[in-house]
Write a protein that holds these residues in place. Structure first.
Motif, short mmCIF file in Angstrom:
data_model
loop_
_atom_site.label_atom_id
_atom_site.label_comp_id
_atom_site.label_asym_id
_atom_site.label_seq_id
_atom_site.Cartn_x
_atom_site.Cartn_y
_atom_site.Cartn_z
N VAL A 307 13.25 -1.22 5.06
CA VAL A 307 13.08 -1.27 6.51
C VAL A 307 13.39 0.11 7.09
O VAL A 307 14.43 0.70 6.78
N LEU A 308 12.47 0.62 7.91
CA LEU A 308 12.66 1.91 8.59
C LEU A 308 12.55 1.69 10.09
O LEU A 308 11.53 1.17 10.56
N PHE A 312 13.61 6.70 12.68
CA PHE A 312 13.55 7.22 11.31
C PHE A 312 12.11 7.47 10.91
O PHE A 312 11.80 8.48 10.26
N ARG A 313 11.19 6.58 11.29
CA ARG A 313 9.78 6.75 10.95
C ARG A 313 9.22 8.02 11.59
O ARG A 313 8.47 8.77 10.97
N GLN A 314 9.60 8.25 12.84
CA GLN A 314 9.12 9.46 13.52
C GLN A 314 9.70 10.72 12.88
O GLN A 314 8.99 11.71 12.69
N ASN A 389 19.78 5.20 1.49
CA ASN A 389 19.09 4.34 0.54
C ASN A 389 17.63 4.12 0.91
O ASN A 389 16.74 4.15 0.05
N GLU A 390 17.35 3.92 2.20
CA GLU A 390 15.97 3.67 2.62
C GLU A 390 15.09 4.90 2.36
O GLU A 390 13.91 4.76 2.05
N PHE A 391 15.67 6.09 2.49
CA PHE A 391 14.91 7.32 2.20
C PHE A 391 14.51 7.35 0.74
O PHE A 391 13.36 7.70 0.40
N VAL A 392 15.44 6.99 -0.15
CA VAL A 392 15.15 7.01 -1.58
C VAL A 392 14.13 5.93 -1.94
O VAL A 392 13.21 6.17 -2.73
N LEU A 393 14.29 4.73 -1.35
CA LEU A 393 13.31 3.66 -1.59
C LEU A 393 11.91 4.10 -1.16
O LEU A 393 10.91 3.86 -1.85
#
Length: 539
Positions: A307-308, A312-314, A389-393
């Protein structure tokens, strides 16, 4: 520890010893964990075959350790390139359990006889893994379904292993300097959440519904329909989709499958998940994607999703644009804005290493990431940067999808497909209405701070008066401060002395002023100017 846990603990110790990892634990006569004995033990442990021994040990220890190894394989920023690549070879394929066990689990969980629940139910498993296996079935209403059933006692096994793993992680973190940088307790905490989500089929059902809703207007991206009345936390019933695994399409040459079209659809659908929806499949390898006869794409296995949030997406979109443009300054500044880099990071050395990284790909058009993302993750490990963690995923999923796309279509331009998604997010970020809304939110936050400020000041003053506030002052460059203070005292003394001399009407005079007083003022002025200039030069 309970008897079962102690028995499993003894089993783990034996396997650790078999692969020469008992030096990590340093056993006592009671088979309890104690710290490393010497630096020699550390060097012996971390010899060249360390990654291979680690993989073999995890494989032998079973489900929980295999899953943990797979998590570490996805974190090259933590464990490094060699260990990450070795652990990526871990497989959780297990022989199928008997149909009797599956039948008992279904009837217990769904509260009825299997014949009453399903018109047909195949006794042969379509697929099996360490946590669950899948069977084909048919509902009494006629729909063909795939039923994912959790294996008996899996949860109990995982809980036992987790308690032991946490104990080992805490002890290693306390006593073992070689592993301290890994922050194993935090990694185990992340793994604990991940594997519990994977074992909760109610969570997976909600993931399927969420992803399905995101692609409801795209009939070329298929997400199976779910059947909540035939599902719970240990049983998941979903639509049976006719198709073949993407891995078979890649390996084969059947003309009915348009590989170029399939590659385009997979890459575009994944970019939509990352940059538009902020909800993405975290394990999109070819075994988790099916292809139908009309080249539609079907995702399966939704236990691990990322989930982003919008911000974070921008930020991620902006980062990708800097990345594809090879803008190193922009890349570093964006990593700082995203709180990935901090004041401890040596920016000059990082900049030099990034220049070396991009030089490695000099002359190559960045029409693909071509392993450069993995290189960036390894570089972050060098600087001891703990990535979210979300960045690595995201990075791992993007790398998988790019690799899949290139195997289907060697000429695919991944970066060209990415840029429209990234620019769309940039336009949204600087949309006047969006900026006005952000300003309104900031204004309200500032207003709340101002409203609370008088109360905070009153509380602080009260604590100071009551002696409840302790102020720690760190004084640096004490000798320089002492010199400056001494100089200030001398200047002050000269000024005071010269002023007193001016009041005495004796001695030689210069322009109606006592010479001694005039000299004192002149020296004071010179010293004062010198002090001010020195301050600004040092500043």
């Amino acid at each position: 520890m309970q008897r079962r846990t102690l028995s499993r603990f003894d089993e783990i110790i034996k396997v650790f010893r078999k692969y020469d990892f008992d030096k990590v634990l340093g056993q006592t006569t009671r088979n309890k964990i104690s710290p490393f004995r010497s630096d020699a033990d550390n060097k012996e442990l971390l010899k060249e075959d360390f990654p291979e021994r680690l993989r073999l040990m995890f494989q032998e220890l079973g489900t929980t350790f295999i899953k943990f190894g797979q998590l570490l394989a996805s974190r090259p920023d933590l464990v490094g390139e060699r260990i990450s690549e070795e652990l990526s070879q871990l497989h959780d394929d297990n022989p199928p359990v008997s149909f009797e066990e599956i039948k008992e689990m279904i009837e217990t969980q769904l509260g009825g006889n299997i014949e009453d629940l399903f018109e047909e139910f195949s006794e042969n498993a379509l697929a099996t893994a360490s946590i669950a296996q899948v069977h084909e079935a048919k509902l009494h209403t006629g729909e063909r379904v795939a039923v994912k059933v959790q294996k008996a006692n899996v949860e109990e096994i995982v809980e036992t292993d987790l308690s032991i793993m946490k104990f080992i992680a805490n002890e290693s973190d306390r006593f073992n300097t070689s592993f301290k940088h890994l922050n194993l307790p935090a990694v185990l905490h992340e793994f604990d959440k991940s594997i519990h989500k994977e074992m909760d089929f109610d969570n997976e059902l909600m993931n399927i519904r969420h992803l399905s809703d995101n692609f409801k207007y795209n009939d070329k991206i298929i997400v199976p329909t779910t059947y909540p009345d035939y599902s719970n936390e240990k049983v998941l019933t979903m639509e049976y989709v006719e198709g073949v695994k993407l891995s078979e399409v890649i390996a084969g040459d059947d003309p009915k499958y348009n590989k170029i079209l399939i590659a385009d659809r997979i890459v575009r659908s994944y970019f939509q998940q990352l940059f538009i929806d902020g909800f993405f499949h975290a394990d999109p390898h070819p075994g988790n994607i099916f292809v139908t006869d009309d080249n539609a794409i079907c995702y399966i296995d939704f236990g691990m999703m990322g989930v982003l949030d919008e911000e974070f997406r921008q930020d991620l979109a902006e980062l990708m644009i800097y990345f594809s443009d090879r803008n190193i300054d922009g890349l570093i500044n964006q990593l700082i804005r995203m709180d990935i880099l901090n004041e401890k990071t040596d920016i000059n050395i990082l900049k030099s290493d990034l220049n070396d990284l991009f030089a490695k790909y000099y002359g190559v058009e960045l029409s693909r990431f071509n392993g450069i993302i993995e290189d960036l993750l390894f570089l972050m490990q060098k600087f001891d940067v703990r990535l979210p963690n979300e960045f690595v995923l995201m990075a791992r999923g993007l790398s998988m999808v790019e690799n899949t796309g290139l195997r289907l279509d060697p000429d695919i331009d991944v970066v060209a497909l990415l840029k429209p998604f990234a620019r769309k997010l940039m336009v949204q970020r600087y949309n006047p209405l969006k900026m006005a809304n952000n300003a309104k939110i900031s204004f309200f936050a500032f207003e709340h701070v101002l409203r609370a400020l008088p109360s905070l000041i009153s509380k602080t003053i009260y604590k100071v008066e009551e002696g409840e506030v302790t102020v720690n002052i760190e004084v640096k460059h004490i000798s320089e401060i002492a010199n400056q203070l001494s100089l200030a005292i001398i200047i002050a003394a000269l000024l005071v002395g010269s002023s007193l001399v001016m009041l005495i009407d004796v001695g030689p005079r210069f322009y109606e002023m006592p010479v001694l007083g005039f000299v004192g003022f002149t020296i004071s002025l010179a010293l004062g100017v010198f002090t001010v200039l020195r301050y600004f030069i040092d500043f």
